[in-house]
Design an enzyme around this catalytic site. Structure first.
Site, PDB file in Angstrom:
ATOM      1  N   LYS C  55       0.805  -1.222   0.000  1.00 37.44           N
ATOM      2  CA  LYS C  55       0.000   0.000   0.000  1.00 37.44           C
ATOM      3  C   LYS C  55       0.834   1.267   0.000  1.00 37.44           C
ATOM      4  CE  LYS C  55      -3.294   1.017   2.884  1.00 37.44           C
ATOM      5  NZ  LYS C  55      -4.225   1.391   1.822  1.00 37.44           N
ATOM      6  N   GLY C  56       0.277   2.309  -0.542  1.00 36.42           N
ATOM      7  CA  GLY C  56       0.911   3.612  -0.462  1.00 36.42           C
ATOM      8  C   GLY C  56       1.166   3.974   0.994  1.00 36.42           C
ATOM      9  N   CYS C 140      -1.036   9.762  -7.116  1.00 40.65           N
ATOM     10  CA  CYS C 140      -2.296   9.482  -6.427  1.00 40.65           C
ATOM     11  C   CYS C 140      -3.267  10.635  -6.650  1.00 40.65           C
ATOM     12  CB  CYS C 140      -2.095   9.281  -4.936  1.00 40.65           C
ATOM     13  SG  CYS C 140      -3.661   8.953  -4.103  1.00 40.65           S
ATOM     14  N   LYS C 175       6.216   5.870 -10.311  1.00 44.86           N
ATOM     15  CA  LYS C 175       4.865   5.524 -10.782  1.00 44.86           C
ATOM     16  C   LYS C 175       4.172   6.744 -11.356  1.00 44.86           C
ATOM     17  CE  LYS C 175       0.694   3.034  -9.583  1.00 44.86           C
ATOM     18  NZ  LYS C 175       0.093   2.079  -8.642  1.00 44.86           N
ATOM     19  N   ASN C 202      -1.131   4.696 -12.967  1.00 48.40           N
ATOM     20  CA  ASN C 202      -2.011   4.846 -11.826  1.00 48.40           C
ATOM     21  C   ASN C 202      -3.427   5.094 -12.374  1.00 48.40           C
ATOM     22  OD1 ASN C 202      -3.001   5.367  -9.165  1.00 48.40           O
ATOM     23  ND2 ASN C 202      -0.965   6.065  -8.578  1.00 48.40           N
ATOM     24  N   GLY C 227      -9.368  -0.566 -13.381  1.00 47.77           N
ATOM     25  CA  GLY C 227     -10.124  -1.686 -13.938  1.00 47.77           C
ATOM     26  C   GLY C 227     -10.067  -1.737 -15.454  1.00 47.77           C
ATOM     27  N   GLY C 254      -6.150  -2.346 -15.394  1.00 41.36           N
ATOM     28  CA  GLY C 254      -7.206  -3.186 -15.943  1.00 41.36           C
ATOM     29  C   GLY C 254      -6.801  -4.578 -16.361  1.00 41.36           C
ATOM     30  N   THR C 276      -7.341  -4.140  -9.542  1.00 34.19           N
ATOM     31  CA  THR C 276      -8.789  -4.250  -9.439  1.00 34.19           C
ATOM     32  C   THR C 276      -9.314  -5.649  -9.740  1.00 34.19           C
ATOM     33  OG1 THR C 276      -8.913  -1.923  -9.984  1.00 34.19           O
ATOM     34  CG2 THR C 276     -10.927  -3.175 -10.283  1.00 34.19           C
TER      35      THR C 276
HETATM   36  C1  FMN Z   1      -8.536   0.653  -3.962  1.00 34.24           C
HETATM   37  C2  FMN Z   1      -7.285   1.095  -4.652  1.00 34.24           C
HETATM   38  C3  FMN Z   1      -6.264   1.678  -3.921  1.00 34.24           C
HETATM   39  C4  FMN Z   1      -5.099   2.100  -4.558  1.00 34.24           C
HETATM   40  N1  FMN Z   1      -4.091   2.638  -3.807  1.00 34.24           N
HETATM   41  C5  FMN Z   1      -2.919   2.991  -4.415  1.00 34.24           C
HETATM   42  C6  FMN Z   1      -1.816   3.465  -3.657  1.00 34.24           C
HETATM   43  O1  FMN Z   1      -1.875   3.557  -2.435  1.00 34.24           O
HETATM   44  N2  FMN Z   1      -0.673   3.827  -4.328  1.00 34.24           N
HETATM   45  C7  FMN Z   1      -0.575   3.725  -5.689  1.00 34.24           C
HETATM   46  O2  FMN Z   1       0.468   4.047  -6.254  1.00 34.24           O
HETATM   47  N3  FMN Z   1      -1.591   3.239  -6.428  1.00 34.24           N
HETATM   48  C8  FMN Z   1      -2.754   2.870  -5.825  1.00 34.24           C
HETATM   49  N4  FMN Z   1      -3.797   2.376  -6.592  1.00 34.24           N
HETATM   50  C9  FMN Z   1      -3.604   2.223  -8.046  1.00 34.24           C
HETATM   51  C10 FMN Z   1      -3.216   0.788  -8.388  1.00 34.24           C
HETATM   52  O3  FMN Z   1      -2.007   0.432  -7.797  1.00 34.24           O
HETATM   53  C11 FMN Z   1      -3.118   0.602  -9.912  1.00 34.24           C
HETATM   54  O4  FMN Z   1      -2.052   1.384 -10.396  1.00 34.24           O
HETATM   55  C12 FMN Z   1      -4.388   1.023 -10.629  1.00 34.24           C
HETATM   56  O5  FMN Z   1      -5.508   0.629  -9.870  1.00 34.24           O
HETATM   57  C13 FMN Z   1      -4.500   0.440 -12.037  1.00 34.24           C
HETATM   58  O6  FMN Z   1      -4.482  -0.954 -12.036  1.00 34.24           O
HETATM   59  P1  FMN Z   1      -5.813  -1.881 -11.977  1.00 34.24           P
HETATM   60  O7  FMN Z   1      -6.733  -1.374 -13.019  1.00 34.24           O
HETATM   61  O8  FMN Z   1      -5.311  -3.260 -12.226  1.00 34.24           O
HETATM   62  O9  FMN Z   1      -6.366  -1.726 -10.602  1.00 34.24           O
HETATM   63  C14 FMN Z   1      -4.959   1.953  -5.955  1.00 34.24           C
HETATM   64  C15 FMN Z   1      -6.002   1.371  -6.683  1.00 34.24           C
HETATM   65  C16 FMN Z   1      -7.156   0.941  -6.067  1.00 34.24           C
HETATM   66  C17 FMN Z   1      -8.248   0.327  -6.888  1.00 34.24           C
END
Ligand code: FMN
Ligand code: FAD
Ligand code: FAD
Ligand code: FMN
Ligand code: FES
Ligand code: FES
Lengths: 324, 274, 324, 274
Positions: C55-56, C140, C175, C202, C227, C254, C276
């Site tokens: 987590k961040g 973020c 990132k 992100n 997603g 996604g 996601t």
């Molecule tokens: C609930 C949630 C919390 C996230 N928290 C962070 C975070 O703390 N730091 C960060 O760099 N990205 C964060 N992200 C982004 C994800 O790491 C990722 O880059 C982004 O969701 C795209 O990928 P995905 O479509 O597979 O989820 C978060 C995403 C989600 C859905």
């Protein structure tokens, strides 16, 4: 007086006036998804729409990009049509006259490779029967020159808008690209340049790869992403821009249901355009119009234009629209 | 705008025949036309499927669906009674030869679908039909029995030899041409692009007319989105596509110039030398 | 030698070396979707992943944004968690030690409100057991200060990366935000500043409105869209950036199936992160790993890392990966 | 990770009872826990549903599904034999009073779901159960018959008076408190937030312990995403939520400090004065 009387007795006034144009209802069809307005005639009467935004039109005819031009993605559609169109002279000679009998507001979407082309297009279309406004496409992601390259630079947007403002008395809806760091800055530039309205958003730049071959899925490699997938981005941009400008907003991006259209109106749009949803169901614009009317009727909202912006900071939500 | 499934049955592995209640489409459709069909909850664009047969009395149209991805899997998996969004018939169909004339139909895989409707109409008009059908394997060959029952002559070739002779449909066509029998008024073909090119070349060389039904990805199906355009209008560097005469010009076509859109200017075209 | 021998007899080598780190396979889990690595333990063994991005993490504990923090959209998810986390000291005291026994590469995602905070985080995490790299979150969208504000300015990105480079010997994955006009410019800035790798993308900034009330659906008004909806945008950015930088790319956005992961690899990513998709099916990362192996095995591709970038201009597609 | 539907039946308009084959969940679940269930082809996150009953011998769990949107419509519409993605049981359930102790359960709408499982366990342990059930209309009142059959006392209130008395469940609770009978060891409540606040206030005023099951939107259900956090940990300005003791602490919880996550720290909490 009929409108007033209907409202007083429980009818809903769907009409919207924006940029000096009276639209019978706020649901238009988006540029590039409805041709020059008559292709769907066998399926429904386009005269029931709020207005028609015709295909991106250029000075000279364009054949567009190589096939494949389409690729479906989750809740989205990538297209790389590349502004295929017969050129403004054919549009004036054939398409606009065929569209005129509908009596609907027609917006012509124009795209140039440089400022002079935009100016010529604006001049040529001014005074053409049926043309009620120009939608200035500064955001097409599928062409090399012009298009999005203009739309990402606020100074260029302001300058071009100002130049067009001098060449035509038609209302100008400047169509913005979502592929920018700060859409508000671009919106303000367009307003400062004299835009009468803003259209947002155009498509997000995207691509897909065919994993069987390891090659880009589109002939043009990248394409514009539209459809429900992009709706949250589009609603956010409308919401941001509505707080920064005074001119009316024509919202689009993934609208497929009346609930989606309501999101845009509540975020600050006065009008909406339906594009990709036509491909899931050609009748969706009509269903959206009916759904808006029902939403208002059920809540005693007399005029749909009272919903514009109710979700913005300091506004009163749906309750505000119900009052008075 | 929505049709109800009347009947759905497997014709082979991954191939389904779906009969839909669509009285207006059943009345209006001509061979070679297609309908745009909803692709299910995971898809946001409709998909083109050729009308492969009609029952005008009962107001039914038949689709033959080869399952290749999510939309075709969904359409193929529909059960009787289910509604499905649909519009059509769309596009320009084949032009038919004079009543009673002889025609050849050449189908690759599920490309045979529109040719079954065409052959039925040709037979109804008293014409002789000869069909060359191909596929990689026996499972991919579509419609042989139906064509035989209609009284057409049928030859089959598969790449692996699991049905008919081993080889390509082109070989069947070539042999028939060499055989010196009565030439057809037109050779109609539908299937993979490579096959269309080969068949069209042979037909033109033999001085025969050739009409093909081609495929392109579509979004609207009605000429509105320019998604299905072949900007160069070529089937191959040496072969061009020419619009067929259509009984119903779509409104606003503006004279039919400009790049070819498969959905509106086709999907059936005449092949001519470029 | 075992790896080599397996490859020679038809096995597939899934291992990837990037930024000097050996990952057992290219499938990581994305920051913010996998907590501190152990929350899914009851469902599957996280030791089977290619690596874990936690987590961040901020200097001080953060409670995050008000509820609701989540809103599902078509093929997408809006989140406005707002970097809730227990702070770096708790992470070092409790979470990293619990994660260490897995023996997997752990990347800690760090977020500061200013450069000094990023520097302190980097120093504090350097040398902590199990931490193999830092993922520098410049993107973020859900916090007022820091986050995306940094990530949209190339000069700020380069300066911050350079400063961090001096404070730690840990590999730095910067990132990037997709909410920019030109992601390539930002990517180049990070590389120039000394990034060892780039993570992209992100989330896209979005929002939704609850039409029954006419109010924003998220407590924080806007949120980050993740997603399958955003995949075409993410793949496009990876494809663009891969042509402009030499450092390895960790792709996300996604990914839910092995086919999706392949799109990212072919577009130029060396590693991917699944976020996601865990919410649709917690086993999806394992299914993706299995699917990658199968794809390679079926085509005689001996090492998954041969697929990286095969869709780029001038490259040979899948056929290239099959050779040799 | 996938369960198969054993049985699905309507309990009323828009309310379905779904029995799933999930032997491990059936063994492990305690009242108040939930499972995350796949939401169908149009949804990408799973949805939380309380375990509302179990059949340990047959390895079944029961969900009561109120159809409010796409995911609940899909889950509610599943038919026997269909597989569905699922993980759980998750979260901290209610803590049970000493065997044989008396308890009250207060349910609003489909909030009664976890209370049915709870009441069954309490009755099994020989405790007396009194239930107050509410809803806007008779259709929204869930589980009255089942509770009566289990031997619990049941009182019902609806806002429109279409079942039981006209009014809110709070009125039922208040009257029972005023009645002076034996006080329960604990008041358990699940339903709309406003109801939980009112019931908890009354219970605390009367010196009773109160446990509630609360709702928040969830993505992971396991504590990984921080999507379901209530940063302020309050049910109302004057009422705080306190974690219940749990037999299984999730690994890596790091001592249980920090903001409350409904999925991991709850969904069942003790209500205390803030
Ligand atoms: C609930 C949630 C919390 C996230 N928290 C962070 C975070 O703390 N730091 C960060 O760099 N990205 C964060 N992200 C982004 C994800 O790491 C990722 O880059 C982004 O969701 C795209 O990928 P995905 O479509 O597979 O989820 C978060 C995403 C989600 C859905
Ligand atoms: C005029 C016309 C008539 C057709 N008639 C039939 C028929 O009778 N029976 C039949 O089984 N199939 C027919 N097809 C093909 C059918 O449309 C595709 O198989 C179907 O769209 C695939 O969708 P999918 O989601 O199942 O697969 P996808 O995963 O989307 O695609 C699988 C393959 O189908 C192709 N494809 C995808 N979308 C389209 C599209 N919109 N238009 C055309 N091809 C596409 C892709 O290039 C891909 O190679 C016809 C196509 C056209 C253009
Ligand atoms: C611990 C817990 C236990 C639950 N138990 C049950 C139960 O036993 N039976 C039952 O019918 N319902 C239960 N729910 C509520 C159920 O999860 C939602 O009704 C469902 O997620 C709605 O999804 P939808 O797509 O049908 O509707 P949507 O259109 O997504 O939403 C409809 C309403 O449900 C709420 N909602 C949406 N997503 C979630 C989510 N992920 N978590 C919680 N609420 C959400 C929204 O705020 C909205 O008001 C429970 C919720 C929680 C948190
Ligand atoms: C096939 C296609 C062609 C398009 N052509 C144009 C165009 O010529 N000019 C333009 O400004 N926008 C064009 N757009 C963008 C749409 O007008 C619209 O702004 C965008 O698709 C978002 O709305 P939607 O999600 O409802 O489709 C096109 C979109 C699609 C899908
Ligand atoms: S599919 Fe839209 S123009 Fe042919
Ligand atoms: S739902 Fe993910 S932390 Fe609770």
């Amino acid at each position: 007086m009929t409108g007033r009387r209907r409202a007083a007795t429980g009818g809903v006034d769907l009409g919207v006036t924006a940029a000096g144009i009276r639209f019978p209802n706020p649901v238009l069809v988006a540029s590039g998804t409805f041709g020059y307005g008559l292709d769907y005639t066998g399926i429904f009467d386009p005269g029931r729409l709020g207005g028609i935004i015709v295909k991106g039109t250029t000075l000279a005819p364009r054949a567009g990009n190589p096939a494949p031009r389409l690729c479906e993605t989750p809740a989205g559609l990538l297209n790389a049509v590349g502004l295929e169109n017969p050129g403004v002279e054919a549009v004036i000679a054939h398409h606009l006259p065929a569209l005129a009998p509908l009596g609907l507001p027609v917006l012509v979407n124009i795209a140039g490779e440089n400022e002079a082309e935009y100016e010529k297009l604006a001049e040529r279309l001014t005074g053409q029967p049926g043309v009620r406004a120009l939608e200035v496409n500064l955001s097409c992601p599928n062409v090399r020159k012009g298009g999005m390259a203009f739309g990402t630079d606020p100074a260029a947007v302001e300058r071009l808008t100002r130049r067009l403002r001098k060449r035509t008395n038609l209302p100008l809806f400047v169509k913005l690209s979502p592929n920018v760091t700060d859409v508000v800055e671009i919106a303000r530039a367009a307003e400062a340049g004299g835009a009468d309205g803003l259209s947002l958003v155009n498509t997000l730049l995207g691509m897909a790869i065919e994993v069987e071959t390891g090659r880009p899925a589109l002939g043009n490699v990248t394409g514009g992403l539209s459809g429900p997938a992009i709706r949250p981005v589009a609603v956010r941009m409308v919401y941001q821009v509505a707080q920064a400008v005074k001119v009316p907003i024509l919202g689009s991006g993934g609208i497929s249901t009346s609930s989606d259209a309501l999101e845009f109106l509540m975020a600050g749009a006065s009008l909406v355009a339906v594009g990709t949803a036509l491909f899931a169901d050609p009748l969706s614009p009509l269903k959206i119009i009916a759904g808006l009317e029902e939403f208002c009727r059920d809540r005693g909202i007399r005029r749909v234009d009272r919903l514009t912006g109710v979700a913005l900071p300091g506004r009163g939500g749906v309750a505000e629209a119900c009052r008075g | 705008m929505a049709a109800v499934i009347r009947e759905a049955a497997a014709l082979g592995p991954g191939l389904r025949a779906v009969w839909l209640e669509a009285p207006e489409a059943a009345q209006a459709a001509v061979p070679g036309q297609f309908v745009m069909v909803e692709g299910g909850p995971r898809r946001i664009t409709r998909r083109p499927f050729s009308v492969s047969g009609i029952d005008r009395e009962q107001g039914l149209i038949r689709l033959l669906v080869r399952v290749v991805g999510p939309a075709s899997a969904w359409v193929g998996g529909l059960s009787p009674g289910q509604p499905v969004g649909l519009h059509g018939p769309l596009g320009r169909g084949f032009t038919l030869p004079p009543a009673g004339a002889c025609a050849w139909v050449v189908g690759g895989g599920v490309g045979t679908a529109p040719l079954l409707f065409l052959a039925a109409e040709l037979r109804r008009a008293g014409g002789a039909v000869w069909a060359a059908l191909g596929g990689r394997t026996a499972d991919e060959v579509v419609g042989a029995d139906e064509l035989k029952r209609s009284g057409a002559g049928v030859a089959v070739a598969t790449e692996d030899g699991s049905a008919g002779e081993r080889g390509l449909v082109t070989t069947l066509v070539e042999r028939r041409l060499a055989g010196g029998g009565p030439p057809p008024a037109t050779v109609y073909a539908c299937g993979p692009r490579g096959m269309l090119v080969a068949v069209a070349r042979r037909a033109l060389e033999a001085g025969l007319r050739c009409q093909v039904s081609v495929e392109e990805r579509m979004a609207c199906g009605v000429g509105a989105c320019a998604g299905c355009t072949w900007p160069d209008g070529r089937l191959a560097p040496d072969l061009a596509l020419r619009r067929l005469a259509s009984s119903r010009e779509a409104p606003g076509e503006g004279g039919g110039g400009g790049p070819l859109r498969v959905c509106r200017d086709g999907p059936c075209f005449e092949v001519v030398r470029a």
